[in-house]
Design a protein around this motif. Structure first.
Motif, PDB file in Angstrom:
ATOM      1  N   ILE A   1     -26.563  -1.946   4.543  1.00 53.23           N
ATOM      2  CA  ILE A   1     -25.279  -1.813   5.229  1.00 53.23           C
ATOM      3  C   ILE A   1     -24.300  -1.001   4.381  1.00 53.23           C
ATOM      4  O   ILE A   1     -23.550  -0.168   4.897  1.00 53.23           O
ATOM      5  CB  ILE A   1     -24.675  -3.200   5.542  1.00 53.23           C
ATOM      6  CG1 ILE A   1     -25.688  -4.078   6.291  1.00 53.23           C
ATOM      7  CG2 ILE A   1     -23.394  -3.047   6.357  1.00 53.23           C
ATOM      8  CD1 ILE A   1     -26.177  -3.510   7.578  1.00 53.23           C
ATOM      9  N   GLU A   2     -24.304  -1.247   3.069  1.00 53.45           N
ATOM     10  CA  GLU A   2     -23.381  -0.527   2.189  1.00 53.45           C
ATOM     11  C   GLU A   2     -23.720   0.961   2.156  1.00 53.45           C
ATOM     12  O   GLU A   2     -22.818   1.807   2.128  1.00 53.45           O
ATOM     13  CB  GLU A   2     -23.429  -1.117   0.777  1.00 53.45           C
ATOM     14  CG  GLU A   2     -22.384  -0.556  -0.164  1.00 53.45           C
ATOM     15  CD  GLU A   2     -20.965  -0.762   0.325  1.00 53.45           C
ATOM     16  OE1 GLU A   2     -20.114   0.109   0.042  1.00 53.45           O
ATOM     17  OE2 GLU A   2     -20.691  -1.783   1.002  1.00 53.45           O
ATOM     18  N   GLY A   3     -25.005   1.290   2.176  1.00 51.79           N
ATOM     19  CA  GLY A   3     -25.411   2.695   2.214  1.00 51.79           C
ATOM     20  C   GLY A   3     -24.949   3.381   3.486  1.00 51.79           C
ATOM     21  O   GLY A   3     -24.491   4.538   3.463  1.00 51.79           O
ATOM     22  N   VAL A   4     -25.050   2.665   4.615  1.00 53.02           N
ATOM     23  CA  VAL A   4     -24.575   3.212   5.890  1.00 53.02           C
ATOM     24  C   VAL A   4     -23.061   3.412   5.828  1.00 53.02           C
ATOM     25  O   VAL A   4     -22.534   4.448   6.258  1.00 53.02           O
ATOM     26  CB  VAL A   4     -24.948   2.288   7.066  1.00 53.02           C
ATOM     27  CG1 VAL A   4     -24.345   2.806   8.373  1.00 53.02           C
ATOM     28  CG2 VAL A   4     -26.462   2.163   7.202  1.00 53.02           C
ATOM     29  N   ALA A   5     -22.350   2.423   5.279  1.00 55.26           N
ATOM     30  CA  ALA A   5     -20.893   2.509   5.177  1.00 55.26           C
ATOM     31  C   ALA A   5     -20.474   3.718   4.341  1.00 55.26           C
ATOM     32  O   ALA A   5     -19.518   4.433   4.677  1.00 55.26           O
ATOM     33  CB  ALA A   5     -20.330   1.216   4.576  1.00 55.26           C
ATOM     34  N   MET A   6     -21.188   3.986   3.244  1.00 57.10           N
ATOM     35  CA  MET A   6     -20.873   5.140   2.403  1.00 57.10           C
ATOM     36  C   MET A   6     -21.098   6.444   3.157  1.00 57.10           C
ATOM     37  O   MET A   6     -20.292   7.380   3.060  1.00 57.10           O
ATOM     38  CB  MET A   6     -21.717   5.099   1.132  1.00 57.10           C
ATOM     39  CG  MET A   6     -21.343   3.990   0.177  1.00 57.10           C
ATOM     40  SD  MET A   6     -22.458   3.891  -1.265  1.00 57.10           S
ATOM     41  CE  MET A   6     -22.140   5.497  -2.019  1.00 57.10           C
ATOM     42  N   ALA A   7     -22.189   6.503   3.929  1.00 58.51           N
ATOM     43  CA  ALA A   7     -22.466   7.708   4.721  1.00 58.51           C
ATOM     44  C   ALA A   7     -21.364   7.929   5.755  1.00 58.51           C
ATOM     45  O   ALA A   7     -20.881   9.052   5.941  1.00 58.51           O
ATOM     46  CB  ALA A   7     -23.826   7.584   5.408  1.00 58.51           C
ATOM     47  N   LEU A   8     -20.951   6.859   6.427  1.00 57.31           N
ATOM     48  CA  LEU A   8     -19.898   6.984   7.446  1.00 57.31           C
ATOM     49  C   LEU A   8     -18.568   7.368   6.810  1.00 57.31           C
ATOM     50  O   LEU A   8     -17.771   8.099   7.422  1.00 57.31           O
ATOM     51  CB  LEU A   8     -19.759   5.674   8.224  1.00 57.31           C
ATOM     52  CG  LEU A   8     -20.990   5.225   9.028  1.00 57.31           C
ATOM     53  CD1 LEU A   8     -20.665   3.995   9.870  1.00 57.31           C
ATOM     54  CD2 LEU A   8     -21.518   6.353   9.903  1.00 57.31           C
TER      55      LEU A   8
END
Length: 240
Positions: A179-186
């Motif tokens: 989830i944190e990786g997705v948040a960083m991408a967004l």
């Protein structure tokens, strides 16, 4: 990670190395979208997921990442909007409602292919969901995404799929439950959008290498190589 061709050779030791070739699904260049003007500095920042023809792909990691960004009051987080084109998982609708993200999640019906590709072409980000723990699967959707030209966020365990996206420089590859990786991408997508840009822009050759005409040439090369090997083996047998 190992790709599908290498995995086939590993389980079939009788096949000499280098004899297994991978031919990917092909796109029709006639469906290539026409360029459209769009201003990313205002309005929603749409994250499009296209397809869901054979079964609902769960977009939970993206929904939870948006919730995390809004909770942290990340500038522009309220602009993020997931657009699901096609079948939708009921659990995604329920999760968006539970987290107070109804305005950040939109489920549309099935679109004609050409219309869907055109919508994807203007997206700040395309969402590509993998198949659970499957590591050797490349969904055909990625080639539609290459054709559209928009950046891609891949959520998959498939090293082969991620390698295709990274080689083309076409976006992000994150493990499905990161989830944190997705948040960083967004967050990166939001920062680019605030400057009126996307995180990357397509190169024509990305789609062209997976076009049907190109596939014919690749297949001819493989067949020609096989014929040379057969002729050589016949000559070797004749000598003895």
């Amino acid at each position: 990670g190992m790709d599908a061709a290498a995995a086939d050779e590993e389980v079939s030791p009788a096949i000499p190395p280098g004899r297994v070739h991978t031919l990917y699904p092909r796109v029709d260049p006639a469906y290539a979208p026409t360029p459209s003007e769009f201003d990313l500095r205002q309005g929603p920042v749409d994250l499009l997921h296209f397809g869901n023809c054979y079964g609902p792909r769960k977009l939970e990691p993206v929904i939870r990442a948006i919730h995390a960004l809004k909770a942290r009051r990340v500038p522009g987080a309220e602009r993020l909007r997931v657009i699901n084109l096609g079948r939708v998982a009921a659990s995604d609708l329920e999760l968006a409602d539970k987290l107070g993200l109804k305005s950040n999640f939109e489920a549309n019906g099935v679109l004609p292919y050409s219309e869907g590709i055109q919508r994807l072409s203007a997206a700040p980000l395309q969402l590509l969901m993998g198949y659970g723990e499957e590591k050797l699967y490349v969904p055909a959707k990625v080639f539609d995404y290459f054709l559209s030209g928009a950046p891609i966020l891949s959520l998959t365990e498939s090293g082969e799929l991620n390698a295709l996206i990274q080689k083309a420089g076409r976006g992000f590859c994150v493990r499905p439950n990161d989830i944190e990786g997705v948040a960083m991408a967004l967050s990166d997508v939001l920062r680019a959008a605030s400057d009126g840009k996307r995180i990357c822009e397509a190169r024509r050759e990305d789609a062209e290498q997976y076009s049907a005409p190109n596939a014919a040439g690749v297949l001819q090369d493989i067949e020609a190589e096989a014929q040379v090997r057969v002729a050589f083996s016949h000559q070797a047998v004749a000598r003895f």
